[in-house]
Design a protein around this motif. Structure first.
Motif, PDB file in Angstrom:
ATOM      1  N   ARG A  94     -48.965  86.905 -24.451  1.00 49.77           N
ATOM      2  CA  ARG A  94     -48.315  87.942 -24.200  1.00 49.77           C
ATOM      3  C   ARG A  94     -47.723  88.177 -22.798  1.00 49.77           C
ATOM      4  O   ARG A  94     -46.822  88.845 -22.707  1.00 49.77           O
ATOM      5  CB  ARG A  94     -49.508  89.280 -24.305  1.00 49.77           C
ATOM      6  N   LEU A  95     -48.337  87.439 -21.854  1.00 52.32           N
ATOM      7  CA  LEU A  95     -47.785  87.473 -20.584  1.00 52.32           C
ATOM      8  C   LEU A  95     -46.494  86.670 -20.510  1.00 52.32           C
ATOM      9  O   LEU A  95     -45.543  87.223 -19.753  1.00 52.32           O
ATOM     10  CB  LEU A  95     -48.786  86.591 -19.638  1.00 52.32           C
ATOM     11  N   ARG A  96     -46.230  85.713 -21.233  1.00 53.33           N
ATOM     12  CA  ARG A  96     -45.073  84.893 -21.518  1.00 53.33           C
ATOM     13  C   ARG A  96     -44.063  85.746 -22.123  1.00 53.33           C
ATOM     14  O   ARG A  96     -42.829  85.791 -21.564  1.00 53.33           O
ATOM     15  CB  ARG A  96     -45.285  83.964 -22.419  1.00 53.33           C
ATOM     16  N   ALA A  97     -44.328  86.807 -22.919  1.00 59.31           N
ATOM     17  CA  ALA A  97     -43.397  87.559 -23.561  1.00 59.31           C
ATOM     18  C   ALA A  97     -43.048  88.682 -22.400  1.00 59.31           C
ATOM     19  O   ALA A  97     -41.955  89.317 -22.382  1.00 59.31           O
ATOM     20  CB  ALA A  97     -43.635  88.168 -24.820  1.00 59.31           C
ATOM     21  N   ALA A  98     -44.183  89.156 -21.805  1.00 62.03           N
ATOM     22  CA  ALA A  98     -43.781  90.335 -20.982  1.00 62.03           C
ATOM     23  C   ALA A  98     -43.016  89.872 -19.574  1.00 62.03           C
ATOM     24  O   ALA A  98     -42.282  90.640 -19.104  1.00 62.03           O
ATOM     25  CB  ALA A  98     -45.102  90.978 -20.547  1.00 62.03           C
ATOM     26  N   TYR A  99     -43.275  88.739 -19.416  1.00 66.34           N
ATOM     27  CA  TYR A  99     -42.539  88.046 -18.166  1.00 66.34           C
ATOM     28  C   TYR A  99     -40.843  88.195 -18.638  1.00 66.34           C
ATOM     29  O   TYR A  99     -40.040  88.635 -17.458  1.00 66.34           O
ATOM     30  CB  TYR A  99     -42.595  86.631 -18.217  1.00 66.34           C
ATOM     31  N   GLU A 100     -40.400  87.796 -19.507  1.00 60.57           N
ATOM     32  CA  GLU A 100     -38.997  87.901 -20.002  1.00 60.57           C
ATOM     33  C   GLU A 100     -38.505  89.454 -20.174  1.00 60.57           C
ATOM     34  O   GLU A 100     -37.458  89.655 -19.947  1.00 60.57           O
ATOM     35  CB  GLU A 100     -38.675  87.040 -21.131  1.00 60.57           C
ATOM     36  N   GLU A 101     -39.671  90.032 -20.649  1.00 66.82           N
ATOM     37  CA  GLU A 101     -39.183  91.481 -20.901  1.00 66.82           C
ATOM     38  C   GLU A 101     -38.916  92.321 -19.525  1.00 66.82           C
ATOM     39  O   GLU A 101     -38.308  93.554 -19.457  1.00 66.82           O
ATOM     40  CB  GLU A 101     -40.217  92.130 -21.659  1.00 66.82           C
ATOM     41  N   ASN A 102     -39.682  91.802 -18.380  1.00 65.67           N
ATOM     42  CA  ASN A 102     -39.402  92.331 -16.954  1.00 65.67           C
ATOM     43  C   ASN A 102     -38.469  91.679 -16.111  1.00 65.67           C
ATOM     44  O   ASN A 102     -38.603  91.997 -14.992  1.00 65.67           O
ATOM     45  CB  ASN A 102     -40.941  92.400 -16.373  1.00 65.67           C
ATOM     46  N   GLY A 103     -37.536  91.019 -16.733  1.00 60.53           N
ATOM     47  CA  GLY A 103     -36.365  90.388 -15.947  1.00 60.53           C
ATOM     48  C   GLY A 103     -36.364  89.159 -15.714  1.00 60.53           C
ATOM     49  O   GLY A 103     -35.606  88.496 -15.120  1.00 60.53           O
ATOM     50  N   GLY A 104     -37.422  88.442 -16.171  1.00 59.40           N
ATOM     51  CA  GLY A 104     -37.786  86.852 -15.868  1.00 59.40           C
ATOM     52  C   GLY A 104     -36.804  85.927 -16.812  1.00 59.40           C
ATOM     53  O   GLY A 104     -36.746  86.611 -17.960  1.00 59.40           O
ATOM     54  N   ARG A 105     -36.394  84.836 -16.358  1.00 62.67           N
ATOM     55  CA  ARG A 105     -35.593  83.984 -17.143  1.00 62.67           C
ATOM     56  C   ARG A 105     -36.467  83.088 -17.756  1.00 62.67           C
ATOM     57  O   ARG A 105     -37.400  82.626 -17.410  1.00 62.67           O
ATOM     58  CB  ARG A 105     -34.759  83.221 -16.307  1.00 62.67           C
ATOM     59  N   PRO A 106     -36.215  82.841 -19.101  1.00 65.53           N
ATOM     60  CA  PRO A 106     -37.067  81.820 -19.877  1.00 65.53           C
ATOM     61  C   PRO A 106     -37.200  80.500 -19.322  1.00 65.53           C
ATOM     62  O   PRO A 106     -38.152  79.940 -19.530  1.00 65.53           O
ATOM     63  CB  PRO A 106     -36.205  81.900 -21.476  1.00 65.53           C
ATOM     64  N   GLU A 107     -36.094  80.112 -18.675  1.00 62.32           N
ATOM     65  CA  GLU A 107     -36.132  78.573 -18.191  1.00 62.32           C
ATOM     66  C   GLU A 107     -37.139  78.559 -17.116  1.00 62.32           C
ATOM     67  O   GLU A 107     -37.582  77.414 -16.661  1.00 62.32           O
ATOM     68  CB  GLU A 107     -34.720  78.340 -17.629  1.00 62.32           C
ATOM     69  N   THR A 108     -37.190  79.626 -16.291  1.00 55.88           N
ATOM     70  CA  THR A 108     -38.371  79.864 -15.398  1.00 55.88           C
ATOM     71  C   THR A 108     -39.656  80.374 -15.671  1.00 55.88           C
ATOM     72  O   THR A 108     -40.363  80.641 -14.675  1.00 55.88           O
ATOM     73  CB  THR A 108     -37.634  80.367 -13.762  1.00 55.88           C
TER      74      THR A 108
END
Length: 214
Positions: free
Chosen positions: A144-158
């Motif tokens: 869930r945190l992995r998905a939320a990170y990208e939904e909040n502007g984080g890049r998948p590669e980082t």
């Protein structure tokens, strides 16, 4: 869910790793927050400003609500960190520190090698072995945190939640807990449906050749 911390819990971190720099009293539990109820749409006679403010809020699914609570919990952990951390500064090391910190709020008994109930799935008596976060709870949390990170502007590669170090940590937790609890975490293979019974097909008899009746 098991992994959300209780801010009034006086227990210490017994995970064996480095102590996190965040006090559990400073981390506000968000598990009790309910989802925002849908509002009532304004009447046709209301002005456009009032109708926009009273528009119905979309209801969240159980997964989305849990993901939002998890993300808020992790955000508070970063803010209470010493020194405080921004999301861009978060690395896989901080994710591992967060997971070890959550161990003190776990409710799953993990038997040590010297415990007589090591590898026993149903211990007949209590023992002094520590309580930990279950592997299944941690694995779902990271997802869930992995998905939320990208939904909040984080890049998948980082994405720090998808780092190799985090995957290895979860694999180690799974193996250790599987042996200590005597439980297999291997996914069960789906049974193939039984084949349909084969009915013998009989061709209809061929018509007699022309003139045979004569």
């Amino acid at each position: 869910m098991e992994f959300l911390p209780n801010p009034e819990s006086p227990r210490s971190n017994n995970s064996g790793g480095s102590s996190p720099t965040c006090s559990p009293k400073n981390l506000v539990a968000v598990a009790s927050l309910s989802s925002v109820p849908a509002g009532v749409a304004s009447s046709s006679s209301s002005s456009s400003s009032s109708s926009s403010s009273s528009a119905a809020a979309p209801s969240l699914s159980r997964y989305e609500s849990q993901k939002r609570r998890d993300w808020n919990t992790f955000g508070q952990y970063l803010r209470n960190h010493r020194p405080p951390l921004s999301l861009s500064q978060c690395s896989s090391a901080h994710v591992l520190e967060f997971l070890r910190y959550l161990d003190q709020f776990g409710k799953t008994k993990i038997h040590s090698h010297v415990c007589p109930f090591f590898g026993h799935p149903n211990p007949p008596a209590p023992c002094p072995c520590p309580l930990r976060q279950a592997w299944g709870s941690l694995d779902a949390l990271i997802g869930r945190l992995r998905a939320a990170y990208e939904e909040n502007g984080g890049r998948p590669e980082t994405n720090p939640f998808g780092a190799r170090a985090v995957r290895l940590f979860l694999r180690e937790v799974r193996d250790v807990q599987s042996k200590a609890r005597g439980i297999s975490y291997e996914k069960k293979k789906r049974k193939k449906p039984p084949p349909l019974p084969h009915h013998q097909h009989q061709d209809p008899p061929l018509p007699p050749p022309p003139g045979a009746a004569a």
